[in-house]
Scaffold this active site. Sequence first.
Site, PDB file in Angstrom:
ATOM      1  N   LYS A 126       0.860  -1.193   0.000  1.00 56.40           N
ATOM      2  CA  LYS A 126       0.000   0.000   0.000  1.00 56.40           C
ATOM      3  C   LYS A 126       0.887   1.232   0.000  1.00 56.40           C
ATOM      4  O   LYS A 126       2.011   1.188   0.498  1.00 56.40           O
ATOM      5  CB  LYS A 126      -0.878   0.023   1.251  1.00 56.40           C
ATOM      6  N   ASP A 166      -7.090   4.291  -4.609  1.00 56.53           N
ATOM      7  CA  ASP A 166      -7.700   4.179  -3.276  1.00 56.53           C
ATOM      8  C   ASP A 166      -8.327   5.551  -3.031  1.00 56.53           C
ATOM      9  O   ASP A 166      -8.506   6.326  -3.984  1.00 56.53           O
ATOM     10  CB  ASP A 166      -6.666   3.805  -2.206  1.00 56.53           C
TER      11      ASP A 166
HETATM   12  P1  NDP Z   1     -12.960   7.798  -2.966  1.00 58.39           P
HETATM   13  O1  NDP Z   1     -11.905   8.791  -2.750  1.00 58.39           O
HETATM   14  O2  NDP Z   1     -13.487   7.568  -4.344  1.00 58.39           O
HETATM   15  O3  NDP Z   1     -14.210   8.085  -2.042  1.00 58.39           O
HETATM   16  C1  NDP Z   1     -14.100   8.140  -0.653  1.00 58.39           C
HETATM   17  C2  NDP Z   1     -15.436   8.579  -0.087  1.00 58.39           C
HETATM   18  O4  NDP Z   1     -15.384   8.532   1.322  1.00 58.39           O
HETATM   19  C3  NDP Z   1     -15.763  10.007  -0.448  1.00 58.39           C
HETATM   20  O5  NDP Z   1     -17.161  10.151  -0.515  1.00 58.39           O
HETATM   21  C4  NDP Z   1     -15.195  10.784   0.722  1.00 58.39           C
HETATM   22  O6  NDP Z   1     -15.812  12.034   0.922  1.00 58.39           O
HETATM   23  C5  NDP Z   1     -15.468   9.842   1.857  1.00 58.39           C
HETATM   24  N1  NDP Z   1     -14.416   9.991   2.886  1.00 58.39           N
HETATM   25  C6  NDP Z   1     -13.103   9.814   2.723  1.00 58.39           C
HETATM   26  N2  NDP Z   1     -12.423  10.075   3.842  1.00 58.39           N
HETATM   27  C7  NDP Z   1     -13.343  10.432   4.734  1.00 58.39           C
HETATM   28  C8  NDP Z   1     -13.269  10.799   6.069  1.00 58.39           C
HETATM   29  N3  NDP Z   1     -12.096  10.890   6.727  1.00 58.39           N
HETATM   30  N4  NDP Z   1     -14.426  11.078   6.702  1.00 58.39           N
HETATM   31  C9  NDP Z   1     -15.610  10.988   6.043  1.00 58.39           C
HETATM   32  N5  NDP Z   1     -15.731  10.633   4.755  1.00 58.39           N
HETATM   33  C10 NDP Z   1     -14.624  10.366   4.117  1.00 58.39           C
HETATM   34  O7  NDP Z   1     -12.381   6.428  -2.372  1.00 58.39           O
HETATM   35  P2  NDP Z   1     -12.878   4.934  -2.614  1.00 58.39           P
HETATM   36  O8  NDP Z   1     -14.334   4.894  -2.827  1.00 58.39           O
HETATM   37  O9  NDP Z   1     -11.976   4.328  -3.612  1.00 58.39           O
HETATM   38  O10 NDP Z   1     -12.519   4.278  -1.198  1.00 58.39           O
HETATM   39  C11 NDP Z   1     -13.463   4.177  -0.134  1.00 58.39           C
HETATM   40  C12 NDP Z   1     -13.003   3.090   0.830  1.00 58.39           C
HETATM   41  O11 NDP Z   1     -12.943   1.828   0.132  1.00 58.39           O
HETATM   42  C13 NDP Z   1     -11.610   3.266   1.437  1.00 58.39           C
HETATM   43  O12 NDP Z   1     -11.608   2.695   2.731  1.00 58.39           O
HETATM   44  C14 NDP Z   1     -10.721   2.424   0.521  1.00 58.39           C
HETATM   45  O13 NDP Z   1      -9.544   2.037   1.174  1.00 58.39           O
HETATM   46  C15 NDP Z   1     -11.647   1.254   0.265  1.00 58.39           C
HETATM   47  N6  NDP Z   1     -11.390   0.443  -0.909  1.00 58.39           N
HETATM   48  C16 NDP Z   1     -11.279   0.990  -2.147  1.00 58.39           C
HETATM   49  C17 NDP Z   1     -11.082   0.176  -3.256  1.00 58.39           C
HETATM   50  C18 NDP Z   1     -11.044   0.715  -4.632  1.00 58.39           C
HETATM   51  O14 NDP Z   1     -10.923  -0.076  -5.574  1.00 58.39           O
HETATM   52  N7  NDP Z   1     -11.135   2.010  -4.852  1.00 58.39           N
HETATM   53  C19 NDP Z   1     -10.931  -1.278  -3.115  1.00 58.39           C
HETATM   54  C20 NDP Z   1     -11.134  -1.763  -1.771  1.00 58.39           C
HETATM   55  C21 NDP Z   1     -11.326  -0.914  -0.729  1.00 58.39           C
HETATM   56  P3  NDP Z   1     -15.428  13.298  -0.016  1.00 58.39           P
HETATM   57  O15 NDP Z   1     -16.254  13.122  -1.264  1.00 58.39           O
HETATM   58  O16 NDP Z   1     -15.842  14.472   0.795  1.00 58.39           O
HETATM   59  O17 NDP Z   1     -13.980  13.221  -0.269  1.00 58.39           O
HETATM   60  O1  2IT Z   2      -7.964  -1.489  -0.768  1.00 57.35           O
HETATM   61  C1  2IT Z   2      -7.901  -1.995  -1.894  1.00 57.35           C
HETATM   62  O2  2IT Z   2      -8.017  -3.211  -2.077  1.00 57.35           O
HETATM   63  C2  2IT Z   2      -7.718  -1.087  -3.044  1.00 57.35           C
HETATM   64  N1  2IT Z   2      -7.660   0.119  -2.848  1.00 57.35           N
HETATM   65  C3  2IT Z   2      -7.540  -1.653  -4.419  1.00 57.35           C
HETATM   66  C4  2IT Z   2      -6.125  -2.129  -4.622  1.00 57.35           C
HETATM   67  C5  2IT Z   2      -5.784  -2.562  -6.022  1.00 57.35           C
HETATM   68  O3  2IT Z   2      -4.610  -2.905  -6.215  1.00 57.35           O
HETATM   69  O4  2IT Z   2      -6.656  -2.587  -6.892  1.00 57.35           O
END
Ligand code: NDP
Ligand code: 2IT
Length: 444
Positions: A126, A166
């Site tokens: 990561k 992420d």
């Molecule tokens: P994005 O940046 O696309 O979206 C994150 C969302 O969460 C936004 O709506 C953001 O609000 C909100 N957010 C982020 N930080 C905070 C905080 N500190 N307090 C409140 N709201 C918050 O990220 P992802 O959707 O990609 O990721 C979301 C979660 O999923 C994370 O935990 C990530 O690690 C996990 N994840 C992501 C994967 C991926 O493929 N993208 C895969 C597996 C897990 P705002 O719009 O205001 O920024």
């Molecule tokens: O938390 C996660 O699994 C991710 N943000 C996706 C990682 C990846 O390599 O696609």
Amino acid sequence: MSYVDEVLAKVKEKNASEPEFLQAVEEVLNSLRPVIDANEDKYRREALLERICEPERQFKFRVPWVDDKGQVQVNTGYRVQFNSAIGPYKGGLRLHPSVNIGIIKFLGFEQIFKNSLTGLPIGGGKGGSDFDPKGKSDREVMAFCQSFMTELCKYIGADTDVPAGDIGTGAREIGYMFGQYKRIRGLYEGVLTGKGLTYGGSLARTEATGYGLLYLTQELMKDHNESMEGKTVVVSGAGNVAIYAIQKAQQMGAKVVTCSDSTGWIYDPEGIDVDLLKEVKEVKRARLTEYAAARPSAEYHEGRGVWQIKCDIALPCATQNELLIDDAKQLVANGCKAVCEGANMPTTIDATEYLQENGVWFVGGKAANAGGVATSALEMSQNSERLSWTFEEVDAKLQNIMVNIYHNISDAAKRYGFEGNYVVGANIAGFEKVAEAMEAQGVC
Ligand code: NDP
Ligand code: 2IT
């Protein structure tokens, strides 16, 4: 003292200033007790747990860039290469002001077991930075990404370490980083996943985490003689994971009534309008107030609050520690049946235990959100064979992977006498493959 307790004590002493990392380690090691206790002497002699809790390597670097006013800004970049027992390091890059080494280590640690659960050959890693893409111009984001990659490119490669998106890192950031990698290293290779479709990206990667979360949730419901049809679903977040979770839940016949961002949340009793949400978040990069302004049925509230809405299924999809003990109590009181984590570690340990003790089916992020990284591994396969698969092919593979993950974690829990405890099941199933590979590879 048991071997697990010995290692927990050591890890706590060594990483005292990293609460999120300690939380992740504690959750995993505690749930591995049945496996470790059965082989205690062997694992202690091999220092297997000490090795699993220590990253193979970590990088921390300066990221200087020039803002639109001509002012030089400096951020800190990180990449933690945690474990390569079963494949090249794989895991996303988080861009958020809260990023520090403890956050990246917790995410890298969880990634080891998640990646193992996918059944694909990917190790755990990561990275990220405390850079905040919010409110920055495209040029500023590009300047940051190019500077970040100028250093990161020394440590990554298609067969060594493959970063992805992420929080804060989406298609735009991956594009700028890929361009800089290619320019410096002179290699056109699958060094990043989540790429655009014109330069090696995979169809369905954008949707994969959210869709995968719902494929697993659907299988969980089916296993309990329930379906998604007609269920009320509460989602937090409004980013990549949340948007496609909402979309797939609706396609399955459920009604999703909430979403949230870092400043407020929406209650939309008629069901979230995904096209409008995508327009507000993916195109305009705006606040949820704009969603409420365009949608008469929606209420906007400042702060946090989605877990107080009555639901059958709750899907936390924003960030770590966003579902707390009082939220868990509220969900139980409202008759919630299932909680499946789209985000990484969104539920605190006490909230998780409360949900489990009160009969809520709880699937942690390592299993429930593994569809994103699994599809990243499918992107790597396509890049290696220099072919691209159709949306339907990738989506079918993703469905298959998520259904298998559900049954593997459910079976692992049963095997050790913890039927229905999907947290224990996921940690054990993820751990077994990594432990076997580490043992086979000797002391390294
Ligand atoms: P994005 O940046 O696309 O979206 C994150 C969302 O969460 C936004 O709506 C953001 O609000 C909100 N957010 C982020 N930080 C905070 C905080 N500190 N307090 C409140 N709201 C918050 O990220 P992802 O959707 O990609 O990721 C979301 C979660 O999923 C994370 O935990 C990530 O690690 C996990 N994840 C992501 C994967 C991926 O493929 N993208 C895969 C597996 C897990 P705002 O719009 O205001 O920024
Ligand atoms: O938390 C996660 O699994 C991710 N943000 C996706 C990682 C990846 O390599 O696609």
